[in-house]
Enzyme design. Structure first.
Site, mmCIF file in Angstrom:
data_model
loop_
_atom_site.group_PDB
_atom_site.id
_atom_site.type_symbol
_atom_site.label_atom_id
_atom_site.label_comp_id
_atom_site.label_asym_id
_atom_site.label_seq_id
_atom_site.Cartn_x
_atom_site.Cartn_y
_atom_site.Cartn_z
ATOM 1 N N ARG A 274 -1.228 -5.217 4.553
ATOM 2 C CA ARG A 274 -0.407 -4.762 3.613
ATOM 3 C C ARG A 274 0.705 -4.138 3.744
ATOM 4 O O ARG A 274 0.698 -3.927 5.164
ATOM 5 C CB ARG A 274 -1.428 -4.591 2.588
ATOM 6 C CG ARG A 274 -2.259 -4.532 1.754
ATOM 7 C CD ARG A 274 -3.328 -4.106 1.350
ATOM 8 N NE ARG A 274 -4.017 -2.635 1.807
ATOM 9 C CZ ARG A 274 -4.254 -2.276 1.818
ATOM 10 N NH1 ARG A 274 -4.803 -1.307 0.669
ATOM 11 N NH2 ARG A 274 -5.479 -0.997 2.653
ATOM 12 N N GLU B 207 -9.872 4.403 -6.851
ATOM 13 C CA GLU B 207 -10.119 2.549 -7.337
ATOM 14 C C GLU B 207 -10.369 2.007 -8.676
ATOM 15 O O GLU B 207 -11.183 3.087 -9.213
ATOM 16 C CB GLU B 207 -11.366 2.126 -5.657
ATOM 17 C CG GLU B 207 -10.125 3.057 -4.677
ATOM 18 C CD GLU B 207 -9.664 1.847 -4.121
ATOM 19 O OE1 GLU B 207 -8.767 1.066 -4.470
ATOM 20 O OE2 GLU B 207 -8.835 2.734 -3.515
ATOM 21 N N ARG C 294 1.091 -0.947 0.207
ATOM 22 C CA ARG C 294 -0.013 -0.088 0.085
ATOM 23 C C ARG C 294 0.985 1.484 -0.160
ATOM 24 O O ARG C 294 1.831 1.152 0.843
ATOM 25 C CB ARG C 294 -1.067 0.089 1.249
ATOM 26 C CG ARG C 294 -1.947 1.489 1.627
ATOM 27 C CD ARG C 294 -3.029 1.628 0.378
ATOM 28 N NE ARG C 294 -3.698 2.754 0.208
ATOM 29 C CZ ARG C 294 -3.423 3.601 0.492
ATOM 30 N NH1 ARG C 294 -2.475 4.104 -0.747
ATOM 31 N NH2 ARG C 294 -4.063 4.772 1.380
#
Length: 86
Positions: free
Chosen positions: A57, A23, A15
């Site tokens: 992440r 997105e 990330r």
């Protein structure tokens, strides 16, 4: 979020720290994703990170040579600085 392969072909979800981007399915999401892919696809990059998020992440910066990919995404207009998590 981008998936990176290390030298042993292990996948790591990254990330990008300090930025936000549209997105998939949102306006300009495809353009933003393509811009990131154009920068790092099949290139050797360096990741600097210190933590993981609740989804496990890696939260970090991606460097191509000495260039901060997050900063380049903002300069190109396909992401914006995300102060909330800075």
């Amino acid at each position: 979020t981008v998936t990176i392969l290390d030298a042993e072909k292990t996948q790591h979800k990254i990330r990008l720290d300090g930025i936000d981007a549209p997105e998939n399915g949102q306006a300009f999401g495809t353009k933003s994703r393509q811009a990131l892919g154009d920068k790092i696809h099949e290139k050797d990059v360096r990741i600097e990170w210190t933590k993981r998020d609740r989804y496990q992440r890696i939260i970090g910066r991606i460097y191509l040579d000495k260039r901060d990919v997050s900063l380049e995404m903002v300069r190109r207009g396909v992401a914006w600085h995300f102060k909330r998590y800075e």
